[in-house]
Structures are given as C-alpha cells and as structure tokens.
Motif scaffolding. Structure first.
Motif, short mmCIF file in Angstrom:
data_model
loop_
_atom_site.label_atom_id
_atom_site.label_comp_id
_atom_site.label_asym_id
_atom_site.label_seq_id
_atom_site.Cartn_x
_atom_site.Cartn_y
_atom_site.Cartn_z
N LYS A 59 0.81 -1.21 0.00
CA LYS A 59 0.00 0.00 0.00
C LYS A 59 0.85 1.27 0.00
CE LYS A 59 -3.45 -0.17 2.81
NZ LYS A 59 -4.23 -0.13 4.08
N ASN A 60 1.85 1.29 0.86
CA ASN A 60 2.73 2.46 0.95
C ASN A 60 4.04 2.05 1.61
OD1 ASN A 60 2.35 2.61 3.88
ND2 ASN A 60 0.34 3.48 3.44
N ASN A 61 4.95 3.00 1.75
CA ASN A 61 6.26 2.69 2.31
C ASN A 61 6.17 2.13 3.73
OD1 ASN A 61 8.52 4.14 4.23
ND2 ASN A 61 9.43 3.23 2.40
N GLY A 92 11.55 5.81 3.18
CA GLY A 92 10.48 6.58 3.81
C GLY A 92 10.96 7.91 4.34
N GLU A 120 8.78 6.50 -4.59
CA GLU A 120 7.65 5.62 -4.34
C GLU A 120 7.58 4.50 -5.37
OE1 GLU A 120 3.84 3.93 -3.36
OE2 GLU A 120 5.45 4.86 -2.21
N TRP A 124 7.86 0.60 -4.46
CA TRP A 124 6.73 -0.26 -4.83
C TRP A 124 7.19 -1.42 -5.71
CZ3 TRP A 124 4.43 -1.65 -9.49
CH2 TRP A 124 3.15 -2.21 -9.41
N ILE A 321 2.32 9.07 6.54
CA ILE A 321 0.90 8.94 6.22
C ILE A 321 0.16 10.28 6.29
CG2 ILE A 321 0.75 6.53 6.91
CD1 ILE A 321 -0.54 7.49 9.53
N TRP A 324 1.80 12.27 2.55
CA TRP A 324 1.72 11.70 1.21
C TRP A 324 0.57 10.71 1.15
CZ3 TRP A 324 4.12 14.13 -2.44
CH2 TRP A 324 5.38 14.70 -2.24
N LYS A 325 -0.30 10.88 0.18
CA LYS A 325 -1.40 9.94 -0.02
C LYS A 325 -0.89 8.68 -0.71
CE LYS A 325 -4.99 13.50 -0.47
NZ LYS A 325 -6.02 14.10 -1.38
N ASN A 326 -1.59 7.58 -0.50
CA ASN A 326 -1.24 6.34 -1.19
C ASN A 326 -1.39 6.54 -2.70
OD1 ASN A 326 -0.91 5.16 1.30
ND2 ASN A 326 -2.93 4.18 1.31
N ARG A 327 -0.49 5.96 -3.46
CA ARG A 327 -0.51 6.09 -4.92
C ARG A 327 -0.99 4.79 -5.57
NH1 ARG A 327 2.99 10.29 -7.05
NH2 ARG A 327 2.59 12.07 -5.67
#
Length: 383
Positions: A59-61, A92, A120, A124, A321, A324-327
């Motif tokens: 989902k994210n870092n 991160g 990111e 990912w 969190i 930065w929004k999830n990409r």
C-alpha cells in the motif's frame, strides 16, 4: 550494459565451486524457453493468494517496511528481508524530507512531487517483485516441498528462480542475499532508471545531480548502545550507475550482518521503533513530527556537530501517512532482466568495507542543507 570487467577488475577470476554449479544451471536455463505450464487448481489458488497478499501489503512505504521486518522475524535466515527493511526505512525518510522543514525551501512543489513519485515507484516495484519470492519460500517451508517453479508464474527472473533452488539445497544466506541485491537493482534499471519520464523530471534536474547536497543518498542504520541511538551506514554516489548500486548493496549487507553484536542491537532498535517515515524515529533530539517553527521566525543556524544549538527548535520531519497519499501504480512491465550468467561474479565474497561510520558525514550534510535553505530565504527577501 557490460559491467563484468568492473566486477573482475579486468583480471581473470576463478569462480569457487558453488558458483561453478550455479554457472552451469544458469547457462542451461538460458537455453530453455519458458513454457507456461498448466497449474493445478491448488497451485493456481496459491499463486493468486500470494499476489493478493503482496497487493495488500504494498500500500505504501510504511506497510512495505513493516512487512519486511515481520517476515524476517519469522524467517531470520532470509537476511535480505532485514536489509530490505532497513533500506526501506531510509526510503520513507527521504520521502518525508520532501515535506519536512528544509527541502521544501529548496524545491518547487512539482519537483518535490517528481522526487516522491520516483522514490515511491522504486519502493513499490522492489516490494512487488521481492515479497512474492518470500511468500513462495514460506509456503515451501510450510509444505516441506520446493515450490520455486511457481516463481515464473509470478514473473520473477530466471536468475532468482535458479538462486532459490540453490538456496533450498545449500542454505547459503550470502549467495541468496547478494543475488537478491543484484536482482532488485537490475529489475529497477529498466523500469525506473531508464524510464524517460524520470530521466526528464528527476535525473536531468540540478537538484538530483546535487544529491549529495540534498541528503538523498545517505543510508542510515540506527542501533542503540547504552541507551544512546547511534547510526551506521553508507553513502551512495552516482545513483544512476547499476554497478555502484550493487556494490553499495553488498557494503550495506556487510555492515548489517558482519558484526553479530551490532546486528542484534539494530534488530532490537527496529523491533522497538515502529517505522513512521519521520526522522524522529531515530533522533528525537533533532527532529520532531510536529512542526515547532512559527511562520515569522527568522531563519538561523540551529545545528552543529549533530546537536541543536541552545534555544533552537527541532527540525520538522513529518510522519509519512500525514503528508503523502497512497498512490495507485501502473502495472510493472513483464520482462526478464537476466541475460548473461557472468552476473554471478558479483556473488564472489569480496569482503566489503564494514566500518559503516556515517554520523559525521550525515551531520555535515544537515548543516549544508540548513545553510542552503537560509541562503535561499535571504535571497528571496532581497528580490
């Protein structure tokens, strides 16, 4: 890109016996074309389960970094999982630096967004390639059966499929770890480093060429000694160079795993310090995830020799969190980077530098970064 001359330093190097066996296996694999064998319903379900687990954790870092550590705590023989965890923490911190107290004074919003997208995407991509390999290993252990033939159905490199078969037989953590370093950096090469968008928006920018100055190339491994957080690590120069990234990976692995006592202290720190993306995680005396500055405050020097000057506020380093929004990511292209067996020369244990002294260099970078922010602010006031 031909890189083996650098590996061998233009001298003939004799491969040790375990690598001779790998050479034969890789050469045989190169002659065979991949056939998409039909999987049983049970195997198909397992592949889909692995893909779904990876998707959820990617989902994210923050979620990726935790997943690496959770896996390592269950399977400590997979050294790369802990190396990946510690390097991902640094990813991160670099991401939140772009929204922290210094870099926003030096970068435009578009430049910061481009840098974040670059960081990111790489974070990912590595996870979606590496973590399915870990899950196949976990299932193999659980079932007492080699399941690495499933890796091709997860679009993992032929190189790594061969290496995992070797690890299942020989249990050599060094060969597996360095192979994963080679794999992930080679995997990134065509998907990120040679991506036209990143070349235009990131690599060609002055700020990226001055990455030493902008603190984007220090990789820190915090650990606790007598209640004090210390940092080991290494600095990467010329990020665009695949050979240098692989050598750096070997150096970082040596720093983490060549000293058992430091490894235990680093593991203890990692398990007692949840990753938030804020540099407050390791140095709360210098960083805070809450912005202590007031808009009207006159910028002046706050740090000297890794200590805040008396009366100074801490540097703002937010939690990831919150900034930065999830990409959503475009699916990775399906292509095998592996072309030539000579890549295994990297697997020769070259006894990398394990000193890892980086605190002084990192603190000097913070001082330079702060000075640049102050100077730019002063110039803008004169315009």
């Amino acid at each position: 890109m031909i890189i083996w001359n650098k590996i061998m330093n233009q001298k003939k190097v004799i491969l040790p016996e375990p690598l001779m066996e790998l050479k034969k296996e890789l050469k045989n694999k190169s002659k065979k074309s991949f056939k998409d064998e039909n999987l049983s319903p049970k195997e198909t379900a397992l592949v889909q389960k692995i893909k779904a687990q990876t998707f959820i954790l990617n989902k994210n870092n923050v979620t990726r970094t935790k997943a690496y550590l959770d896996f390592y705590n269950v399977h400590p023989e997979i050294h790369w999982a802990f190396l990946g965890h510690m390097v991902s923490r640094n990813g991160g911190w670099n991401m939140t630096d772009l929204k922290g107290g210094l870099l926003p004074r030096l970068l435009t919003k578009n430049e910061a967004d481009s840098f974040f997208t670059f960081l990111e995407r790489g974070n990912w991509l590595i996870f979606q390639d590496a973590f399915p390999q870990f899950l196949v290993y976990e299932e193999s252990k659980k079932n007492g059966q080699n399941l690495f033939y499933l890796l091709k159905h997860l679009h993992v490199s032929t190189f790594m499929e061969t290496i995992w078969h070797h690890f299942w037989r020989e249990h050599d953590p060094y060969i597996l770890t360095v192979s994963l370093i080679i794999n992930e950096q080679s995997y990134l090469e065509s998907r990120v480093l040679e991506n036209p968008t990143f070349k235009k928006e990131v690599f060609s920018k002055l700020e990226f060429k001055l990455q030493d100055f902008l603190s984007l190339n220090h990789i820190l491994f915090p650990y606790v000694v007598d209640g004090t957080v210390k940092v080991a690590g290494q600095t990467l120069h010329h990020f665009e160079n695949l050979h240098k990234r692989i050598i750096l990976g070997k150096q970082l692995y040596a720093i983490l795993f060549s000293d058992d006592q430091r490894l235990k202290m680093t593991e203890k720190w990692a398990n007692s310090t949840p990753h938030t993306g804020s540099r407050m995680d390791y140095w709360p005396h210098i960083f805070n995830h809450v912005d202590e500055e007031t808009p009207s405050r006159l910028l002046k020097t706050r740090i000297k020799s890794c200590q805040l000057l008396p009366g100074s506020t801490r540097f703002y380093s937010p939690k990831l969190i919150f900034v930065w929004k999830n990409r959503m990511h475009i699916r990775a292209g399906i292509a095998d980077w592996y072309k030539d067996w000579r890549i295994i020369y990297y697997l020769i244990n070259s006894k990398e530098n394990t000193v890892g002294e980086i605190k002084h260099e990192y603190c000097k970078t913070l001082e330079r970064l702060e000075f640049a922010a102050i100077t730019k602010k002063a110039i803008s006031l004169l315009d």
